[in-house]
Design an enzyme around this catalytic site. Structure first.
Site, PDB file in Angstrom:
ATOM      1  N   ARG A  93       0.822  -1.217   0.000  1.00 36.00           N
ATOM      2  CA  ARG A  93       0.000   0.000   0.000  1.00 36.00           C
ATOM      3  C   ARG A  93       0.850   1.260   0.000  1.00 36.00           C
ATOM      4  O   ARG A  93       0.438   2.297  -0.511  1.00 36.00           O
ATOM      5  CB  ARG A  93      -0.959  -0.032   1.198  1.00 36.00           C
ATOM      6  CG  ARG A  93      -2.083  -1.025   1.020  1.00 36.00           C
ATOM      7  CD  ARG A  93      -2.903  -1.151   2.272  1.00 36.00           C
ATOM      8  NE  ARG A  93      -2.425  -2.189   3.141  1.00 36.00           N
ATOM      9  CZ  ARG A  93      -2.550  -2.189   4.461  1.00 36.00           C
ATOM     10  NH1 ARG A  93      -3.130  -1.179   5.066  1.00 36.00           N
ATOM     11  NH2 ARG A  93      -2.108  -3.193   5.169  1.00 36.00           N
ATOM     12  N   GLU A 130       1.570  -5.392  13.336  1.00 35.68           N
ATOM     13  CA  GLU A 130       0.405  -5.566  14.217  1.00 35.68           C
ATOM     14  C   GLU A 130      -0.177  -6.962  14.111  1.00 35.68           C
ATOM     15  O   GLU A 130      -0.637  -7.526  15.085  1.00 35.68           O
ATOM     16  CB  GLU A 130      -0.664  -4.517  13.914  1.00 35.68           C
ATOM     17  CG  GLU A 130      -1.777  -4.524  14.961  1.00 35.68           C
ATOM     18  CD  GLU A 130      -2.948  -3.620  14.626  1.00 35.68           C
ATOM     19  OE1 GLU A 130      -3.012  -3.057  13.529  1.00 35.68           O
ATOM     20  OE2 GLU A 130      -3.833  -3.511  15.499  1.00 35.68           O
TER      21      GLU A 130
END
Ligand SMILES: O=P(O)(O)OC[C@H]1O[C@H](OP(=O)(O)OP(=O)(O)O)[C@H](O)[C@@H]1O
Ligand SMILES: Nc1ncnc2[nH]cnc12
Length: 205
Positions: A93, A130
């Site tokens: 991204r 994460e």
């Protein structure tokens, strides 16, 4: 522009049930307008890619021509002309942000890739993020010595990705001028881990 409103033709509420229209006051490092743009064009997706993670989907921001242009031009204006020599973006991204920003700023772009994708001799850095673990790579000759590199990505969460990306830039001879993201998850304290860096997020939640 009103905080929390969608400014472009994209109206995710009509397409996606996960959208939240009650968006709190947007704050970030690059001004209220850019913070509001990001707030208005991101969608929270609970339990993706695994239970307990709220995924911040910025695809609507990329898909909206006006919002994307204003965000990219806003980042370029915030940093100012000549403040960096090249943009480095993190797969995948981060590539979207990096290529557009490089074009707007008149610089080149260096992709920092996930492991095993680069064709020539590369440097590697492994890290935790994460919701998993990964390895990033950059060509060992990606930067001219001392070249000022602005590293960009879409999201800053734990900071594992950002720390690895900046480590790679410096090992490859670049000088990190800063790290800029569209959206920062403040509660994960990624910024503390990057305390020696000039970190900027358009929106912190
Ligand atoms: O601060 P962290 O905890 O390290 O997380 C942030 C990173 O996580 C996402 O990338 P992901 O690895 O999911 O890759 P993608 O862009 O290919 O979806 C995001 O684009 C950041 O690069
Ligand atoms: N919660 C999250 N949403 C989107 N991208 C992420 N990268 C790491 N954590 C993320």
């Amino acid at each position: 522009m009103v905080a929390g409103r969608f400014v472009g033709p994209f109206r995710p509420a009509a397409r996606l049930s996960a959208v939240t229209t009650e968006i709190p006051l947007a704050t970030g490092d690059c001004g209220a307008e850019l913070a509001a743009l990001v707030a208005g064009a991101s969608i929270d997706v609970p339990d993706f890619p695994k239970p307990g993670v709220v995924f911040k989907d910025l695809m609507p921001l990329f898909a909206d021509a006006e919002v994307f242009r204003r965000v990219i031009d806003g980042i370029a204006a915030h940093h100012g002309p000549g403040s960096f020599d090249v943009v480095a973006g993190v797969e995948a991204r981060g590539f979207v942000v990096a290529a557009a920003l490089a074009y707007a700023a008149g610089t080149g772009v260096v992709p920092i890739r996930k492991a095993g994708k680069l064709p020539r001799k590369a440097l590697s850095a492994s890290y935790a993020l994460e919701y998993g673990e990964a390895t990033l790579e950059v060509h060992e000759d990606a930067f001219v010595a001392g070249q000022r590199v602005l590293v960009v990505d879409d999201v800053l969460a734990t900071g594992g990705t950002a720390a690895a990306a900046m480590d790679l830039v410096e090992r490859a001879g670049g000088t990190v001028s800063g790290f800029t993201v569209l959206l920062e998850l403040g509660f994960l304290n990624g910024r503390a881990r990057l305390s020696s860096r000039a970190v900027r997020s358009l929106l912190t939640v």
